[in-house]
Design a protein around this motif. Structure first.
Motif, PDB file in Angstrom:
ATOM      1  N   ASN A 114       0.811  -1.215   0.000  1.00  0.00           N
ATOM      2  CA  ASN A 114       0.000   0.000   0.000  1.00  0.00           C
ATOM      3  C   ASN A 114       0.847   1.271   0.000  1.00  0.00           C
ATOM      4  O   ASN A 114       0.315   2.365  -0.059  1.00  0.00           O
ATOM      5  CB  ASN A 114      -0.942   0.015   1.210  1.00  0.00           C
ATOM      6  CG  ASN A 114      -1.980  -1.076   1.120  1.00  0.00           C
ATOM      7  OD1 ASN A 114      -2.489  -1.364   0.041  1.00  0.00           O
ATOM      8  ND2 ASN A 114      -2.272  -1.702   2.237  1.00  0.00           N
ATOM      9  N   THR A 160       1.663   6.327  -2.383  1.00  0.00           N
ATOM     10  CA  THR A 160       0.252   6.606  -2.115  1.00  0.00           C
ATOM     11  C   THR A 160       0.094   7.655  -1.022  1.00  0.00           C
ATOM     12  O   THR A 160       1.018   7.915  -0.243  1.00  0.00           O
ATOM     13  CB  THR A 160      -0.468   5.321  -1.676  1.00  0.00           C
ATOM     14  OG1 THR A 160       0.121   4.869  -0.448  1.00  0.00           O
ATOM     15  CG2 THR A 160      -0.376   4.244  -2.738  1.00  0.00           C
ATOM     16  N   GLN A 202      -1.743   7.193   1.480  1.00  0.00           N
ATOM     17  CA  GLN A 202      -1.679   6.403   2.713  1.00  0.00           C
ATOM     18  C   GLN A 202      -0.239   6.309   3.221  1.00  0.00           C
ATOM     19  O   GLN A 202       0.011   6.410   4.420  1.00  0.00           O
ATOM     20  CB  GLN A 202      -2.242   5.006   2.451  1.00  0.00           C
ATOM     21  CG  GLN A 202      -2.178   4.083   3.640  1.00  0.00           C
ATOM     22  CD  GLN A 202      -2.697   2.687   3.294  1.00  0.00           C
ATOM     23  OE1 GLN A 202      -3.334   2.488   2.277  1.00  0.00           O
ATOM     24  NE2 GLN A 202      -2.407   1.740   4.154  1.00  0.00           N
ATOM     25  N   ASP A 243       1.997   7.041   7.014  1.00  0.00           N
ATOM     26  CA  ASP A 243       2.331   5.798   7.716  1.00  0.00           C
ATOM     27  C   ASP A 243       3.660   5.961   8.461  1.00  0.00           C
ATOM     28  O   ASP A 243       4.694   6.256   7.850  1.00  0.00           O
ATOM     29  CB  ASP A 243       2.422   4.655   6.701  1.00  0.00           C
ATOM     30  CG  ASP A 243       2.603   3.309   7.347  1.00  0.00           C
ATOM     31  OD1 ASP A 243       3.660   3.090   7.975  1.00  0.00           O
ATOM     32  OD2 ASP A 243       1.688   2.474   7.218  1.00  0.00           O
TER      33      ASP A 243
END
Length: 191
Positions: A98, A118, A120, A124
């Protein structure tokens, strides 16, 4: 009567074959044309810099520029030195699928591998920790749409608002040699 029907059938088949053969032999004017380029620039490239870069190339026709064009795709990337790649990958860069954008593969530019990442990933903690350990910064692509389109209802007039595929390939190759240009994507129209 059946002899006449047979002759008519043979004649009809012959005519159909002649017509089909004629269509196959007729030259087509279908030529691939390009009416714009979507260009991905290095982080921090400004619109005046984009204009200056494009002025150094023969773009064939007059064009308009729309920087930070919403391409509907990825916005962020990381730039990893080729020599550091094994260590960064071993440290876990590709561990979480991801993090890197699977729809946009990595590519090489000079001594670097560019990884689209991404939204995301940039939030993270584990991903950011890997980047911190290797002194890698998350950057933002600058997207620009360079368009030959004008305000006319026809947008396929070669030499007015679109160029040939040959010219587009030349322009793409020349632009991608520039250190601030990451990717050049011609927008094709076919007729």
């Amino acid at each position: 009567m059946s002899k006449i029907n047979g002759k008519i059938a043979v004649f009809t088949v012959f005519l159909v074959l002649v017509v089909v053969y004629g269509y196959m032999q007729a030259p087509t004017n279908r030529e691939v044309k390009i009416d714009s380029f979507l260009i991905q620039f290095e982080n921090g490239t400004t619109e005046p810099e984009v204009k200056a870069i494009l002025e150094n190339y023969n773009m064939t026709l007059n064009y308009s520029i729309d920087c930070n064009s919403d391409n509907g795709g990825y916005k962020y990337y990381i730039k990893v030195d080729k020599d550091d790649m094994p260590d960064v990958v071993k440290d876990g860069l590709k561990k979480d699928k991801n993090w890197t954008d699977s729809g946009s593969p990595s590519f090489t530019k000079g001594d670097y591998v560019i990884y689209p990442v991404t939204e995301q990933a940039i939030h993270d903690k584990n991903f950011l920790e890997i980047l911190k350990r290797h002194n890698i910064q998350v950057k933002t692509f600058v997207w620009c749409l360079v368009s030959y389109r004008d305000n006319s209802t026809r947008y396929d007039v070669l030499g007015k608002n679109c160029i040939t595929e040959k010219d587009a390939n030349r322009i793409t190759n020349e632009l991608e040699m520039n250190e601030n240009v990451l990717i050049v994507m011609p927008e094709y129209i076919c007729y």
